[in-house]
Design a protein around this motif. Structure first.
Motif, PDB file in Angstrom:
ATOM      1  N   GLN A  35       0.833  -1.194   0.000  1.00  0.00           N
ATOM      2  CA  GLN A  35       0.000   0.000   0.000  1.00  0.00           C
ATOM      3  C   GLN A  35       0.873   1.251   0.000  1.00  0.00           C
ATOM      4  O   GLN A  35       1.945   1.272   0.597  1.00  0.00           O
ATOM      5  CB  GLN A  35      -0.912  -0.006   1.229  1.00  0.00           C
ATOM      6  N   ARG A  36       0.393   2.287  -0.715  1.00  0.00           N
ATOM      7  CA  ARG A  36       1.070   3.577  -0.843  1.00  0.00           C
ATOM      8  C   ARG A  36       2.393   3.475  -1.597  1.00  0.00           C
ATOM      9  O   ARG A  36       3.218   4.376  -1.545  1.00  0.00           O
ATOM     10  CB  ARG A  36       1.315   4.230   0.523  1.00  0.00           C
ATOM     11  N   THR A  37       2.589   2.401  -2.339  1.00  0.00           N
ATOM     12  CA  THR A  37       3.799   2.239  -3.135  1.00  0.00           C
ATOM     13  C   THR A  37       3.400   2.141  -4.604  1.00  0.00           C
ATOM     14  O   THR A  37       2.492   1.387  -4.962  1.00  0.00           O
ATOM     15  CB  THR A  37       4.583   0.988  -2.720  1.00  0.00           C
ATOM     16  N   PHE A  38       4.106   2.899  -5.451  1.00  0.00           N
ATOM     17  CA  PHE A  38       3.767   2.979  -6.868  1.00  0.00           C
ATOM     18  C   PHE A  38       5.018   2.818  -7.718  1.00  0.00           C
ATOM     19  O   PHE A  38       6.121   3.227  -7.322  1.00  0.00           O
ATOM     20  CB  PHE A  38       3.111   4.328  -7.197  1.00  0.00           C
ATOM     21  N   LEU A  39       4.838   2.214  -8.851  1.00  0.00           N
ATOM     22  CA  LEU A  39       5.869   2.182  -9.875  1.00  0.00           C
ATOM     23  C   LEU A  39       5.671   3.414 -10.747  1.00  0.00           C
ATOM     24  O   LEU A  39       4.634   3.547 -11.404  1.00  0.00           O
ATOM     25  CB  LEU A  39       5.761   0.906 -10.711  1.00  0.00           C
ATOM     26  N   MET A  40       6.624   4.332 -10.723  1.00  0.00           N
ATOM     27  CA  MET A  40       6.515   5.560 -11.505  1.00  0.00           C
ATOM     28  C   MET A  40       7.373   5.450 -12.754  1.00  0.00           C
ATOM     29  O   MET A  40       8.585   5.240 -12.673  1.00  0.00           O
ATOM     30  CB  MET A  40       6.964   6.777 -10.687  1.00  0.00           C
ATOM     31  N   ARG A  41       6.703   5.570 -13.900  1.00  0.00           N
ATOM     32  CA  ARG A  41       7.417   5.581 -15.180  1.00  0.00           C
ATOM     33  C   ARG A  41       7.251   6.956 -15.787  1.00  0.00           C
ATOM     34  O   ARG A  41       6.151   7.359 -16.168  1.00  0.00           O
ATOM     35  CB  ARG A  41       6.836   4.520 -16.123  1.00  0.00           C
ATOM     36  N   ASN A  42       8.341   7.717 -15.845  1.00  0.00           N
ATOM     37  CA  ASN A  42       8.359   9.067 -16.399  1.00  0.00           C
ATOM     38  C   ASN A  42       9.224   9.055 -17.652  1.00  0.00           C
ATOM     39  O   ASN A  42      10.402   8.708 -17.593  1.00  0.00           O
ATOM     40  CB  ASN A  42       8.917  10.049 -15.363  1.00  0.00           C
ATOM     41  N   VAL A  43       8.659   9.420 -18.794  1.00  0.00           N
ATOM     42  CA  VAL A  43       9.412   9.358 -20.053  1.00  0.00           C
ATOM     43  C   VAL A  43      10.585  10.332 -20.059  1.00  0.00           C
ATOM     44  O   VAL A  43      11.484  10.219 -20.899  1.00  0.00           O
ATOM     45  CB  VAL A  43       8.491   9.655 -21.259  1.00  0.00           C
ATOM     46  N   HIS A  44      10.589  11.301 -19.136  1.00  0.00           N
ATOM     47  CA  HIS A  44      11.697  12.246 -19.055  1.00  0.00           C
ATOM     48  C   HIS A  44      12.864  11.686 -18.264  1.00  0.00           C
ATOM     49  O   HIS A  44      13.930  12.307 -18.210  1.00  0.00           O
ATOM     50  CB  HIS A  44      11.222  13.552 -18.407  1.00  0.00           C
ATOM     51  N   ASP A  45      12.678  10.523 -17.626  1.00  0.00           N
ATOM     52  CA  ASP A  45      13.741   9.887 -16.860  1.00  0.00           C
ATOM     53  C   ASP A  45      14.244   8.655 -17.597  1.00  0.00           C
ATOM     54  O   ASP A  45      13.580   8.114 -18.482  1.00  0.00           O
ATOM     55  CB  ASP A  45      13.241   9.478 -15.470  1.00  0.00           C
ATOM     56  N   ALA A  46      15.406   8.181 -17.181  1.00  0.00           N
ATOM     57  CA  ALA A  46      16.029   7.060 -17.879  1.00  0.00           C
ATOM     58  C   ALA A  46      15.377   5.731 -17.561  1.00  0.00           C
ATOM     59  O   ALA A  46      15.406   4.816 -18.382  1.00  0.00           O
ATOM     60  CB  ALA A  46      17.522   7.008 -17.526  1.00  0.00           C
TER      61      ALA A  46
END
Length: 736
Positions: free
Chosen positions: A428-439
Motif C-alpha cells: 500500500q502507498r507504493t507505486f511504480l513511476m514511469r516518467n518518459v523524461h527519466d532514464a
C-alpha cells in the motif's frame, strides 16, 4: 535556516524511493513540475493509496502557485479543504468518523485526539509540519463547487450555451467538436440516443447551435426551445425543415427540453458562479484556486453533462492562451471510468482526448486516475508521459499496463519479466513511476498528505464545510460600462410638445428601443461613435477603443460632459418610434445639418481632454495588462512569467553543473543501476539526475537564478504591484 530540498526550484515532493529488497526508503522523489505538461495517469485498485498520491500532487502544485480544476465523482478529493495547520484534536473532531471510533472502543473526543497525534507523527516522519500546511493554505484557495445543488458553491451550468471565443468559432474543426459535445451532453441529459449520423434531434440541435454561434449569439434553454419550434433556417442539408423534422415532432423535442426548465430543483442549475475557466483557476484577487467540481450527488446522465461542458470550456480556454513550456494549470479527474473509455464514444471523450493531444503546448497538465487501465482509451494512455502504477487486482490489468509501458518511448531498459516482478507485490502507498523524461522507472512510497484524508464527503458535510468557512456564492455583479471617465452634469429634460419634430434632410434619425408601446416619450439626444487610439511606447500599449456617446441635446448644442457612454457594438437603434409616443421639444439650431461639423469638433476635443485608459503594470517583469483586463487575469499572467523565468534559471544551472551531477555517486545514477543492472556505465552517465538536485542548490548561483528561487518561495511585493496609467490619446479620435 535553509529550506528543505523539496521546497526549491519548482519540484513536487511526492515521496521517497523504495527498495523492495530491503523494504527501506531512499532519496526524496522530486518530480519536475514541467514533466506534468506531458500529462499523467494514476492506476491502482481500491486501497492502493491512489487518492493520497493524487492529493499530494495537487498540494504540491498549489504550494507552487499552480491552479487546478478537479472533477470529483466520489467526494474524496474534497478532502483538500480539510487542512489544519495547528493539528489540534478539536480541528479534527467535526470530521472524524463516529462509527469508526465506536468500532475501536473510543469516544469521538478520544478518536479525534488519536487522529491528530497520528497526523502529527506522520508529517514528522516525512519532514513536514503544520507550518507547511499553513503554506498550502496561504498559497491557494480551495473551493468546492456543486452544480445542481447549493450544498457547496453553486456553479451555473445551464445558464446558457455561451457562444465560443472567435478563435474557436473561426476554426471549423474546433467548432464542430464543441457543438457535437454540447448537443450530445444535452441529449444525454434528456435520455435521447445521440447518434451524430442518424439522430434527427442531434442534427437539428447541432444546426441550431452552429448557426447561433457562427453569428456570435449565445442561447439559453428558453431560446433553444423557441429555435426548435421555429428554426431560423429553411433547410437541413438538402431537405426542408418540415420534411426532415415535422413540426409535431419538433414540438415533442421542445417539450422534453422544457421539462428540464419545469423540473423541481432546476433553479439550482441556473444559480451560482458562471462556468468561466479563468475564474475557476484564479479568484478575483489573482490568487490560485483549486476548484473542485463535486458531482457525487448527480445521476449518471447529469454527471456526463457536467463533465462534457467543463471539458469543452477548458478546451476553449486553452486555445486562447499563449504557448509555454512551463506548467500553467492542472486538470485532474478522479475515477474516470465511463468518461474516457477505449471503444465507446460518450460526449465527454472527445474534449478529453483533445486535451490529451493538444494541452501540452499551452502548459496545461492533464491527470487522470482510475482503478483499472482498461477504463482508459489507448490513445489517451499513449499521450501520458508519466504513469503511476499501484496495486492492480487482475492479471488482465497488469498485462494492459505492461503492454503500455513496453510500448512507451523509451522503454526504460526494462523487459516484461522485470515489470511483472516489480508490479507483483506492491504494498500500500507504493507505486511504480514511469516518467518518459527519466532514464528508468522507479519505485515510490508516497509521502504523508498535508490534508486530512477523511474519506468521501457527503453533500451535507460539504455544506457544513462551506458554512464554517463562510464561502457563500456572491450574487452576480451588474455589468460595468467601460469607457472614458466623465463628470456627469444633470440637465433638465426638455418639455414635451407631443408632436414629432421635423429633422432636416441629411441628418440621420434613430430611436432607442422602448420597454412598451404605452406612455413612451422621446427626448432629443445626439449620438456619436468614437474610435480612440491609445499609444504608449514604453508600456508597449497600442490599443483602439470603440465607444458610443449619447449626449443630451440642448439649444447650445450637445452636452458631451453628461453623455451616456456604452460599448459601440452593444448599442441598438431602431428606424421608427413606438406607436402613440410623444416627443419633447428640440431646438432647430441644434439639429441643423451645418451644426453637426461643429458638434464633431467639440466631441473630439472633449474626448481628447477627458478620456483615459487604465492599465496595470509590473515594472520588475516589464509587463503591462491588456486594456480592459481584470486584475485576476494580470496576476495569473505575472505568475506564469515568474514560473517561466524560474524554469529558465533551473535549466541554466543544470547545464552549468551537468558534469558534477552526472557522477556515478548521485541518487539518479544509483537508481538506474538498481533498475538496469545490465546497462553500460556510459548509458548510466547519460541519464539526467534529479534526486541530487537539492545538493546542487548549495552551490553559489547566479543572480538571476537566486531571484528566480526567491520568487519560487514567495513572489516579492514589487512584482505584484499594479499601477494604473492614464493619459490623453496621442491621436485625435474622429466621431462618425
Amino acid at each position: 535556516m535553509p529550506l528543505p530540498s523539496y521546497e526549491k526550484l519548482g519540484v513536487f515532493y511526492l515521496g521517497r524511493e523504495y527498495d523492495p529488497a530491503t523494504q527501506q526508503l531512499g532519496d526524496e522523489l522530486l518530480y519536475d513540475s514541467r514533466d506534468l505538461t506531458t500529462h499523467a495517469v494514476c492506476i491502482g485498485m481500491t486501497g492502493s493509496g491512489k487518492t493520497g498520491l493524487c492529493v499530494s500532487l495537487l498540494e504540491e502544485a498549489a504550494i507552487d502557485g499552480i491552479p487546478a480544476i478537479v472533477i470529483d465523482p466520489k467526494g474524496d478529493i474534497a478532502n483538500l479543504a480539510l487542512t489544519f495547520p495547528q493539528l489540534r484534536p478539536q480541528d479534527f473532531k467535526p470530521w472524524v468518523d463516529a462509527g469508526e471510533a465506536s468500532r475501536k472502543g473510543q469516544s469521538v473526543d478520544e478518536f479525534a485526539n488519536a487522529t491528530a497525534t497520528t497526523w502529527r507523527k506522520g508529517l514528522e516522519e516525512w519532514g513536514q509540519d503544520g507550518a507547511r500546511i499553513q503554506r498550502l493554505r496561504d498559497a491557494a484557495v480551495v473551493d468546492i463547487y456543486t452544480p445542481g445543488s447549493n450544498a457547496g458553491r453553486p456553479l451555473s451550468i445551464l445558464r446558457s450555451f455561451a457562444a465560443p471565443d472567435p478563435m474557436v468559432a473561426n476554426d471549423a474543426t474546433a467548432l464542430k467538436e464543441r457543438v457535437g459535445s454540447a448537443v450530445a451532453g444535452l441529449l444525454g441529459l434528456l435520455g435521447v440516443d445521440a447518434d451524430p449520423i442518424r439522430s434527427r434531434e442531434f442534427i437539428l440541435l447541432s444546426a441550431l447551435l452552429d448557426a447561433a454561434w457562427r453569428n456570435g449569439e449565445s442561447l439559453d434553454l428558453a431560446a433553444l426551445i423557441r429555435s426548435v419550434q421555429k428554426p431560423p433556417f429553411d433547410k437541413v442539408g438538402v431537405f426542408d425543415v418540415e420534411s426532415f423534422f415535422p413540426a409535431k415532432d419538433r414540438t415533442e423535442l421542445a417539450l422534453r427540453i422544457n421539462g428540464l426548465l419545469a423540473s423541481p430543483g432546476f433553479e439550482a442549475w441556473l444559480a451560482g458562479d458562471a462556468l468561466d475557466i479563468q475564474s475557476l483557476l484564479y479568484d478575483a484577487h489573482g490568487k490560485p484556486r483549486i476548484a473542485i467540481v463535486s458531482i457525487a450527488h448527480l445521476n449518471d446522465a447529469e454527471r456526463m453533462f457536467v463533465v462534457t461542458l467543463v471539458t469543452n470550456e477548458l478546451v476553449a480556454w486553452m486555445r486562447r492562451q499563449s504557448g509555454t513550456t512551463s506548467l500553467r494549470a492542472i486538470f485532474y479527474m478522479d475515477e474516470v471510468f465511463g468518461f474516457f473509455p477505449p471503444s465507446a464514444m460518450p460526449p465527454s471523450k472527445l474534449p478529453m482526448l483533445t486535451l490529451m493531444k493538444q494541452a501540452r503546448a499551452f502548459g496545461l497538465g492533464v491527470v487522470l486516475a482510475t482503478q483499472n487501465p482498461v477504463d482508459l482509451d489507448y490513445k489517451g494512455l499513449g499521450n501520458a508521459g508519466t504513469w503511476f502504477i499501484g496495486r492492480l487486482q487482475t492479471e488482465r490489468d497488469k498485462a494492459r499496463v505492461i503492454e503500455g509501458l513496453l510500448g512507451s518511448d523509451p522503454a526504460g531498459g526494462m523487459d516484461k519479466t522485470q515489470l511483472e516482478s516489480a508490479m507483483s507485490s506492491l504494498p500500500q502507498r507504493t507505486f511504480l513511476m514511469r516518467n518518459v523524461h527519466d532514464a528508468a522507472p522507479v519505485l515510490l512510497r508516497t509521502r504523508w498528505a498535508l490534508s486530512y484524508l477523511r474519506g468521501p464527503l457527503t453533500s451535507a458535510e460539504i455544506a457544513q464545510l462551506a458554512a464554517a468557512e463562510g464561502k457563500v456564492s456572491p450574487p452576480p455583479a451588474p455589468a460595468a460600462v467601460t469607457g472614458p471617465a466623465r463628470a456627469a452634469t444633470p440637465h433638465a429634460p426638455p418639455k414635451a410638445s407631443g408632436s414629432r419634430p421635423i429633422v432636416p434632410a441629411g441628418v440621420p434619425e434613430k430611436f432607442m428601443a422602448a420597454a412598451g408601446n404605452q406612455g413612451v416619450e422621446y427626448e432629443p439626444r445626439i449620438g456619436a461613435r468614437v474610435r480612440a487610439h491609445f499609444v504608449d511606447t514604453r508600456a508597449g500599449l497600442d490599443a483602439w477603443e470603440n465607444w458610443y456617446y449619447l449626449a443630451p441635446l440642448t439649444a447650445q448644442g450637445p452636452a458631451w460632459e453628461a453623455a451616456e457612454i456604452c460599448n459601440a457594438d452593444a448599442i441598438q437603434l431602431l428606424d421608427a418610434p413606438a406607436a402613440n409616443a410623444t416627443f419633447a421639444d428640440v431646438a432647430g439650431s441644434a439639429i441643423a445639418a451645418k451644426a453637426f461639423a461643429q458638434h464633431g469638433k467639440s466631441l473630439a476635443d472633449h474626448v481628447y481632454r477627458t478620456s483615459s485608459l487604465s492599465i496595470m503594470r509590473c515594472p520588475d517583469l516589464k509587463l503591462t495588462s491588456a486594456p480592459g483586463g481584470s486584475e485576476s487575469e494580470f496576476r495569473a499572467r505575472l505568475a506564469l512569467a515568474l514560473r517561466e523565468k524560474r524554469d529558465a534559471a533551473v535549466d541554466a544551472l543544470r547545464r552549468k553543473y551537468a558534469s558534477k551531477l552526472d557522477t556515478p555517486g548521485t541518487g539518479r545514477a544509483r537508481r538506474n543501476r538498481s533498475w538496469c543492472a545490465n546497462k553500460s556505465s556510459r548509458a548510466s552517465r547519460r541519464c539526467r539526475p534529479r534526486s541530487a538536485w537539492g545538493a546542487a542548490c548549495s552551490v553559489r548561483c547566479s543572480a538571476a537564478a537566486a531571484a528566480a528561487r526567491s520568487a519560487r518561495r514567495r513572489p516579492p511585493r514589487g512584482a505584484w504591484a499594479a499601477s494604473a496609467r492614464s493619459g490623453p490619446t496621442s491621436r485625435m479620435p474622429k466621431p462618425t
